[in-house]
Design a protein around this motif. Sequence first.
Motif, PDB file in Angstrom:
ATOM      1  N   LYS A  22       1.247  -1.455  -0.165  1.00 28.87           N
ATOM      2  CA  LYS A  22      -0.112  -0.605   0.068  1.00 28.87           C
ATOM      3  C   LYS A  22       0.557   1.239  -0.307  1.00 28.87           C
ATOM      4  O   LYS A  22       0.475   2.154  -1.092  1.00 28.87           O
ATOM      5  CB  LYS A  22      -1.100  -0.177   1.255  1.00 28.87           C
ATOM      6  CG  LYS A  22      -1.806   1.208   1.142  1.00 28.87           C
ATOM      7  CD  LYS A  22      -2.295   1.271   3.071  1.00 28.87           C
ATOM      8  CE  LYS A  22      -3.127   2.700   2.868  1.00 28.87           C
ATOM      9  NZ  LYS A  22      -3.474   2.565   4.139  1.00 28.87           N
ATOM     10  N   LEU A  23       2.644   1.546   0.942  1.00 29.27           N
ATOM     11  CA  LEU A  23       3.018   2.510   1.210  1.00 29.27           C
ATOM     12  C   LEU A  23       3.902   2.287  -0.455  1.00 29.27           C
ATOM     13  O   LEU A  23       3.623   3.598  -0.767  1.00 29.27           O
ATOM     14  CB  LEU A  23       3.911   2.411   1.533  1.00 29.27           C
ATOM     15  CG  LEU A  23       4.947   2.988   2.136  1.00 29.27           C
ATOM     16  CD1 LEU A  23       4.034   4.435   2.697  1.00 29.27           C
ATOM     17  CD2 LEU A  23       6.187   2.668   2.925  1.00 29.27           C
ATOM     18  N   GLY A  24       3.888   1.933  -1.251  1.00 29.12           N
ATOM     19  CA  GLY A  24       4.234   2.102  -2.413  1.00 29.12           C
ATOM     20  C   GLY A  24       3.637   2.775  -3.960  1.00 29.12           C
ATOM     21  O   GLY A  24       4.358   3.125  -4.487  1.00 29.12           O
ATOM     22  N   PHE A  25       2.282   2.656  -3.392  1.00 31.55           N
ATOM     23  CA  PHE A  25       1.209   3.209  -4.301  1.00 31.55           C
ATOM     24  C   PHE A  25       0.899   4.644  -3.411  1.00 31.55           C
ATOM     25  O   PHE A  25       0.224   4.933  -4.629  1.00 31.55           O
ATOM     26  CB  PHE A  25      -0.060   2.586  -4.434  1.00 31.55           C
ATOM     27  CG  PHE A  25       0.266   1.120  -5.264  1.00 31.55           C
ATOM     28  CD1 PHE A  25       0.071   1.515  -7.115  1.00 31.55           C
ATOM     29  CD2 PHE A  25      -0.015   0.197  -5.094  1.00 31.55           C
ATOM     30  CE1 PHE A  25       0.296   0.568  -7.602  1.00 31.55           C
ATOM     31  CE2 PHE A  25       1.268  -0.992  -5.643  1.00 31.55           C
ATOM     32  CZ  PHE A  25       0.251  -0.858  -7.027  1.00 31.55           C
ATOM     33  N   ILE A  26       0.873   4.819  -2.439  1.00 30.63           N
ATOM     34  CA  ILE A  26       0.727   6.163  -1.821  1.00 30.63           C
ATOM     35  C   ILE A  26       1.314   7.134  -1.706  1.00 30.63           C
ATOM     36  O   ILE A  26       1.740   8.026  -0.917  1.00 30.63           O
ATOM     37  CB  ILE A  26      -0.591   6.222  -0.531  1.00 30.63           C
ATOM     38  CG1 ILE A  26       0.545   5.466   0.469  1.00 30.63           C
ATOM     39  CG2 ILE A  26      -1.377   5.249  -1.179  1.00 30.63           C
ATOM     40  CD1 ILE A  26      -0.308   5.630   1.867  1.00 30.63           C
ATOM     41  N   LEU A  92       9.271  -3.170  -1.910  1.00 32.75           N
ATOM     42  CA  LEU A  92       7.353  -2.790  -2.688  1.00 32.75           C
ATOM     43  C   LEU A  92       7.940  -1.305  -2.671  1.00 32.75           C
ATOM     44  O   LEU A  92       6.955  -0.658  -3.458  1.00 32.75           O
ATOM     45  CB  LEU A  92       6.758  -3.279  -1.533  1.00 32.75           C
ATOM     46  CG  LEU A  92       6.360  -4.569  -1.560  1.00 32.75           C
ATOM     47  CD1 LEU A  92       5.450  -5.169  -0.799  1.00 32.75           C
ATOM     48  CD2 LEU A  92       6.510  -5.053  -3.382  1.00 32.75           C
ATOM     49  N   PHE A  93       8.574  -0.121  -2.526  1.00 34.73           N
ATOM     50  CA  PHE A  93       8.861   1.292  -2.183  1.00 34.73           C
ATOM     51  C   PHE A  93       8.759   1.540  -3.284  1.00 34.73           C
ATOM     52  O   PHE A  93       8.653   2.914  -3.742  1.00 34.73           O
ATOM     53  CB  PHE A  93       9.711   1.515  -0.914  1.00 34.73           C
ATOM     54  CG  PHE A  93       9.272   3.311  -0.565  1.00 34.73           C
ATOM     55  CD1 PHE A  93       8.566   3.925   0.575  1.00 34.73           C
ATOM     56  CD2 PHE A  93       9.946   4.514  -1.213  1.00 34.73           C
ATOM     57  CE1 PHE A  93       8.410   4.813   0.405  1.00 34.73           C
ATOM     58  CE2 PHE A  93       9.662   5.102  -0.925  1.00 34.73           C
ATOM     59  CZ  PHE A  93       9.065   5.421   0.514  1.00 34.73           C
ATOM     60  N   VAL A  94      10.250   1.147  -4.076  1.00 31.77           N
ATOM     61  CA  VAL A  94      10.148   1.243  -5.433  1.00 31.77           C
ATOM     62  C   VAL A  94       9.485   0.569  -6.351  1.00 31.77           C
ATOM     63  O   VAL A  94       9.132   0.843  -7.226  1.00 31.77           O
ATOM     64  CB  VAL A  94      11.484   0.741  -5.778  1.00 31.77           C
ATOM     65  CG1 VAL A  94      12.025   0.971  -7.261  1.00 31.77           C
ATOM     66  CG2 VAL A  94      12.560   1.690  -4.622  1.00 31.77           C
ATOM     67  N   THR A 303       4.770  11.375  -9.385  1.00 27.33           N
ATOM     68  CA  THR A 303       4.372   9.082  -9.008  1.00 27.33           C
ATOM     69  C   THR A 303       5.328   9.413  -7.859  1.00 27.33           C
ATOM     70  O   THR A 303       5.523   9.556  -7.385  1.00 27.33           O
ATOM     71  CB  THR A 303       5.421   8.651 -10.363  1.00 27.33           C
ATOM     72  OG1 THR A 303       6.286   8.830  -9.956  1.00 27.33           O
ATOM     73  CG2 THR A 303       4.696   9.202 -11.710  1.00 27.33           C
ATOM     74  N   PRO A 304       3.928   8.263  -7.596  1.00 25.78           N
ATOM     75  CA  PRO A 304       4.979   7.729  -6.300  1.00 25.78           C
ATOM     76  C   PRO A 304       5.766   6.998  -6.125  1.00 25.78           C
ATOM     77  O   PRO A 304       6.663   6.811  -7.189  1.00 25.78           O
ATOM     78  CB  PRO A 304       3.963   6.408  -5.647  1.00 25.78           C
ATOM     79  CG  PRO A 304       3.276   6.209  -7.339  1.00 25.78           C
ATOM     80  CD  PRO A 304       3.004   7.363  -7.974  1.00 25.78           C
ATOM     81  N   GLY A 305       6.978   7.351  -4.600  1.00 28.95           N
ATOM     82  CA  GLY A 305       8.000   6.599  -4.767  1.00 28.95           C
ATOM     83  C   GLY A 305       8.688   7.814  -4.625  1.00 28.95           C
ATOM     84  O   GLY A 305       8.961   8.737  -4.981  1.00 28.95           O
ATOM     85  N   PRO A 306      10.132   7.307  -4.837  1.00 28.10           N
ATOM     86  CA  PRO A 306      11.830   8.074  -4.317  1.00 28.10           C
ATOM     87  C   PRO A 306      11.694   8.849  -5.396  1.00 28.10           C
ATOM     88  O   PRO A 306      11.376   8.633  -6.679  1.00 28.10           O
ATOM     89  CB  PRO A 306      12.675   7.427  -4.159  1.00 28.10           C
ATOM     90  CG  PRO A 306      11.870   5.841  -3.993  1.00 28.10           C
ATOM     91  CD  PRO A 306      10.509   5.549  -4.710  1.00 28.10           C
ATOM     92  N   LEU A 307      11.771  10.303  -5.148  1.00 29.23           N
ATOM     93  CA  LEU A 307      12.323  11.302  -6.409  1.00 29.23           C
ATOM     94  C   LEU A 307      13.232  10.485  -7.216  1.00 29.23           C
ATOM     95  O   LEU A 307      13.287  10.668  -8.301  1.00 29.23           O
ATOM     96  CB  LEU A 307      12.669  12.978  -5.877  1.00 29.23           C
ATOM     97  CG  LEU A 307      11.608  13.782  -4.943  1.00 29.23           C
ATOM     98  CD1 LEU A 307      11.780  14.579  -5.006  1.00 29.23           C
ATOM     99  CD2 LEU A 307      10.454  13.769  -6.150  1.00 29.23           C
ATOM    100  N   ILE A 308      14.218  10.375  -7.019  1.00 29.43           N
ATOM    101  CA  ILE A 308      15.562   9.714  -7.413  1.00 29.43           C
ATOM    102  C   ILE A 308      15.283   9.153  -8.776  1.00 29.43           C
ATOM    103  O   ILE A 308      15.534   8.400  -9.925  1.00 29.43           O
ATOM    104  CB  ILE A 308      16.660   8.954  -6.914  1.00 29.43           C
ATOM    105  CG1 ILE A 308      17.778   8.545  -7.280  1.00 29.43           C
ATOM    106  CG2 ILE A 308      16.246   7.298  -6.163  1.00 29.43           C
ATOM    107  CD1 ILE A 308      18.137   9.858  -7.652  1.00 29.43           C
TER     108      ILE A 308
END
Length: 448
Positions: A22-26, A92-94, A303-308
């Motif tokens: 869930k965190l990966g998408f929000i 899953l975060f990425v 988009t969700p996820g790290p700015l990098i």
Amino acid sequence: MNKNTQTPKMVSFAEAFRFWLKLGFISFGGPAGQIAIMHQELVERRRWISERRFLHALNYCMVLPGPEATQLAAYIGWLMHRTWGGIVAGGLFVLPSLFILIALSWIYIAFGEVPLIAGMFYGIKPAVTAIVIHATHRIGSRALKNSLLWAIAAAAFVAIFALNAPFPAIVAVAALIGYVGGHITPAKFSASGSHAAAKKSYGLALIGDDTPTPQHALFSYFRLAQIAVVGALLWLIPMALLTAACGWQHTLTQMGWFFTKAALLTFGGAYAVLPYVYQGAAGQYGWLTPTQMIDGLALGETTPGPLIMVVTFVGFVGGYVKAVFGPNSQFLAGAVAASLVTWFTFMPSFLFIFAGGPLIETTHNDLKFTAPLTAITAAVVGVILNLALFFGYHVLWPKGFAGSFDAISALIAIAAAVALFRYQRNVVHVIGACALIGLVIKLAGGAG
């Protein structure tokens, strides 16, 4: 009885898996927004980890090169469910961002300007600006517990905003101040104040301040050597295969080597490494144009996820344009290049967590280690504020101060800020509402 006086029940691997997915998408809003979301979910609501342990882990991740929010997720996942817990949490975060960016990059490069996407981006950009500012406030209110830490944050802001000081230098000076200050005035750099507040505000946590370090998180030279060997192989094997199959000068091989170096230079997050990526990808290698690099940054920011994750866009466009698998397999080339770039950029982050986590876990009650990290956190608040202002400038004056002020974007940003600060609305709701507003405005022809 207040439910917060009871320790939460044990969290199963399956329950943790669902949360990390869930965190990966929000996880919108860049590192500040993502860390704020994790704090709200893990410390305040679910109480999987205490405020003090959360901030201690965050301090370590702030020092590392690489995306600190991804590393924080991997750290907490590792602490709760061993190595696979860290891999799942960080992965899953990425991964959602990887798939989303591959799809959006393909639409962008294959079909050009898409009014639907452009309209949504127009509304999301000012919303993300408000989210980052709100998250900066949340982190600052937790980390800046006294006037000395406020002064460190202010000095860091001035150093990077006015003097353009490099982020590693700011971190080094802050660590030195914390080390010296921890000896001279330890109370100023003690985490006890926030510890007390956390117990009062959020209650007992599953991983609390006094919870013993789990067996798998204890330091071992043998385990450190294992991680070093596995990490070396995880880098060496794909690089050797690329070199053998394609040659050292091939686009994919050079992408692997270039983004390995970039992964070790990302102190301070995406903005700190963007000049390096821009010079190499757009200048030296010609994987994309300067205009495409700017558009890729917009995709990464919205988009969700790290700015990098903007590097995923760079990889996709480079592989697609260079047609590394031939003119009839451009999408496959772009997807493979994007995946390779993402692997070489993020793999070191997991190694830093699994190798350094046991050392950090042995220091969360030791002031000589925590004082420098407390000072670094204060400095990073000032750096994040600078990034928020930098982003706001590019959203409100898209053509620079010499161009016109985008009043509509300013109104969207203000509305998003009111929703966040005054009404404490969910980040995802704010993003969705602003995307819809931007789409309506674009389709109605109300913005250039």
